[in-house]
Design a protein around this motif. Structure first.
Motif, PDB file in Angstrom:
ATOM      1  N   THR A   1       2.647  -0.700  -3.942  1.00 48.58           N
ATOM      2  CA  THR A   1       1.973  -0.154  -5.125  1.00 48.58           C
ATOM      3  C   THR A   1       1.278   1.164  -4.830  1.00 48.58           C
ATOM      4  O   THR A   1       0.802   1.824  -5.758  1.00 48.58           O
ATOM      5  N   GLY A   2       1.199   1.552  -3.568  1.00 49.30           N
ATOM      6  CA  GLY A   2       0.546   2.811  -3.242  1.00 49.30           C
ATOM      7  C   GLY A   2       0.202   2.920  -1.773  1.00 49.30           C
ATOM      8  O   GLY A   2       0.776   2.248  -0.919  1.00 49.30           O
ATOM      9  N   LYS A   3      -0.784   3.770  -1.490  1.00 44.63           N
ATOM     10  CA  LYS A   3      -1.226   4.026  -0.122  1.00 44.63           C
ATOM     11  C   LYS A   3      -2.755   4.075  -0.087  1.00 44.63           C
ATOM     12  O   LYS A   3      -3.399   4.337  -1.092  1.00 44.63           O
ATOM     13  N   LYS A   4      -3.308   3.848   1.090  1.00 42.02           N
ATOM     14  CA  LYS A   4      -4.746   4.034   1.291  1.00 42.02           C
ATOM     15  C   LYS A   4      -4.958   5.023   2.431  1.00 42.02           C
ATOM     16  O   LYS A   4      -4.167   5.091   3.380  1.00 42.02           O
ATOM     17  N   ILE A   5      -6.026   5.786   2.312  1.00 44.62           N
ATOM     18  CA  ILE A   5      -6.373   6.760   3.334  1.00 44.62           C
ATOM     19  C   ILE A   5      -7.660   6.284   4.004  1.00 44.62           C
ATOM     20  O   ILE A   5      -8.624   5.916   3.336  1.00 44.62           O
TER      21      ILE A   5
ATOM     22  N   LYS B   1       4.981   8.244  -4.701  1.00 46.77           N
ATOM     23  CA  LYS B   1       5.847   8.102  -5.865  1.00 46.77           C
ATOM     24  C   LYS B   1       5.060   7.981  -7.166  1.00 46.77           C
ATOM     25  O   LYS B   1       3.919   7.507  -7.187  1.00 46.77           O
ATOM     26  N   LYS B   2       5.705   8.413  -8.214  1.00 49.92           N
ATOM     27  CA  LYS B   2       5.149   8.266  -9.563  1.00 49.92           C
ATOM     28  C   LYS B   2       4.710   6.819  -9.787  1.00 49.92           C
ATOM     29  O   LYS B   2       5.438   5.886  -9.475  1.00 49.92           O
ATOM     30  N   GLY B   3       3.484   6.654 -10.303  1.00 50.64           N
ATOM     31  CA  GLY B   3       2.963   5.320 -10.576  1.00 50.64           C
ATOM     32  C   GLY B   3       2.177   4.712  -9.434  1.00 50.64           C
ATOM     33  O   GLY B   3       1.509   3.687  -9.618  1.00 50.64           O
ATOM     34  N   GLU B   4       2.227   5.317  -8.249  1.00 49.19           N
ATOM     35  CA  GLU B   4       1.512   4.742  -7.114  1.00 49.19           C
ATOM     36  C   GLU B   4       0.003   4.967  -7.222  1.00 49.19           C
ATOM     37  O   GLU B   4      -0.465   5.944  -7.811  1.00 49.19           O
ATOM     38  N   VAL B   5      -0.731   4.042  -6.602  1.00 51.20           N
ATOM     39  CA  VAL B   5      -2.186   4.121  -6.479  1.00 51.20           C
ATOM     40  C   VAL B   5      -2.510   4.704  -5.108  1.00 51.20           C
ATOM     41  O   VAL B   5      -1.986   4.236  -4.093  1.00 51.20           O
TER      42      VAL B   5
ATOM     43  N   ILE C   1      -4.039   7.779  -9.581  1.00 48.75           N
ATOM     44  CA  ILE C   1      -2.798   7.167 -10.057  1.00 48.75           C
ATOM     45  C   ILE C   1      -1.863   8.307 -10.443  1.00 48.75           C
ATOM     46  O   ILE C   1      -2.210   9.170 -11.250  1.00 48.75           O
ATOM     47  N   LEU C   2      -0.682   8.316  -9.841  1.00 48.37           N
ATOM     48  CA  LEU C   2       0.223   9.451  -9.963  1.00 48.37           C
ATOM     49  C   LEU C   2       1.163   9.333 -11.159  1.00 48.37           C
ATOM     50  O   LEU C   2       1.629   8.242 -11.486  1.00 48.37           O
TER      51      LEU C   2
ATOM     52  N   ASP D   1       1.492  -5.144  -3.946  1.00 55.69           N
ATOM     53  CA  ASP D   1       1.058  -5.809  -5.181  1.00 55.69           C
ATOM     54  C   ASP D   1       0.222  -7.051  -4.900  1.00 55.69           C
ATOM     55  O   ASP D   1      -0.644  -7.427  -5.686  1.00 55.69           O
ATOM     56  N   SER D   2       0.438  -7.666  -3.749  1.00 61.03           N
ATOM     57  CA  SER D   2      -0.331  -8.858  -3.383  1.00 61.03           C
ATOM     58  C   SER D   2      -1.769  -8.538  -2.986  1.00 61.03           C
ATOM     59  O   SER D   2      -2.587  -9.447  -2.815  1.00 61.03           O
ATOM     60  N   MET D   3      -2.105  -7.263  -2.841  1.00 59.10           N
ATOM     61  CA  MET D   3      -3.438  -6.864  -2.404  1.00 59.10           C
ATOM     62  C   MET D   3      -4.393  -6.588  -3.568  1.00 59.10           C
ATOM     63  O   MET D   3      -5.601  -6.473  -3.339  1.00 59.10           O
TER      64      MET D   3
END
Length: 257
Positions: free
Chosen positions: A55-59, A221-225, A109-110, A82-84
């Motif tokens: 669903t995305g990435k964390k920094i 990617k588009k839609g990622e958090v 949110i992209l 998604d499980s997070m």
């Protein structure tokens, strides 16, 4: 040194059974940061094979203090699945965490893809659909948080869970450098921070991430958090705790344990 990324990933996966793993750097002395990212990717590939979805990435490590503590001069990153995700006002089940700590962040949110290596701040602004206040629940599979940079990178940048606030804002309408955040635990103020604590501006963190990922042929990617990094120190959480992050321009977000 040639590492077995799958073996080291499996070592970490035992943490919920053994209540914490020994550091990767003890299992594989000489492990490099580049190799640690391969361990992280091996874990994510296993999760995807089991039906999880990115669903995305964390920094992480966006503050000067955290970088100095680990002897590095740049952040790190991990994957979100998604499980997070925990819903705002939700509760974290004890079996989902080992030794959680809570941070307040700003999430992007992209609406467009971002692909390095030459991404700029302007590109991030153009590609962002909206931003929201967020909580990241960091959690280490390494026992007692006794880790090096390589250990946290291999452990998906100590990712645990995340919570997104419901108030959405257009990026051009908010000066992220001066956004203030107050972190409350059980109604008591723990610490405060501003957007400037995150690489001087959370936008800079997303720029760094997009360009760093190009080294691994990965893009945003588009839609990622994108969780852009902590605005203040992480606070340990235990069963029964209630956390609320109040942002002076962006509302609040909360979670219970």
């Amino acid at each position: 040194m040639t590492i077995d990324a799958n073996r080291l990933s499996a070592h970490l996966s035992q943490a919920f059974i053994t209540k914490g793993s020994t550091p990767l750097t003890e299992v594989a002395p000489g492990l490099t940061v580049q190799e640690a990212y391969l361990v992280q990717l091996a874990t994510i590939e296993k999760e995807l094979a089991q039906g999880r979805r990115i669903t995305g990435k964390k920094i992480g490590l966006t503050s000067a203090a955290m970088q100095q503590s680990l002897g590095v001069n740049e952040p790190d990153y991990g994957h979100l699945l998604d499980s997070m995700e925990i819903q705002n006002n939700g509760k974290v089940s004890p079996e989902l965490v080992l030794q959680p700590r809570v941070e307040g962040e700003i999430a992007f949110i992209l609406k467009e893809d971002l692909k390095g290596p030459n991404v700029t701040a302007f590109d991030v602004i153009q590609a962002t659909d909206y931003i929201v206040p967020a909580i990241e629940i960091v959690d280490s599979r390494i026992k007692d948080w006794k880790l090096t940079l390589q250990d946290t990178v291999g452990d998906n940048a100590s990712s645990g869970l995340y919570v997104l606030g419901e108030n959405q804002f257009r990026l051009p309408d908010v000066d992220l450098r001066v956004v203030g955040m107050a972190l409350y635990k059980n109604g008591i103020l723990q610490n405060t921070g501003t957007g400037a604590a995150c690489l001087d501006n959370p936008i800079n963190a997303v720029v760094w991430l997009a360009n760093k990922l190009a080294n691994y042929d990965i893009y945003l990617k588009k839609g990622e958090v994108i969780l852009s990094g902590a605005l203040s120190a992480a606070i340990p959480a235990e069963a029964g705790d209630f956390f609320e992050m109040k942002f002076n321009q962006m509302g609040s977000v909360n979670v219970s344990f």
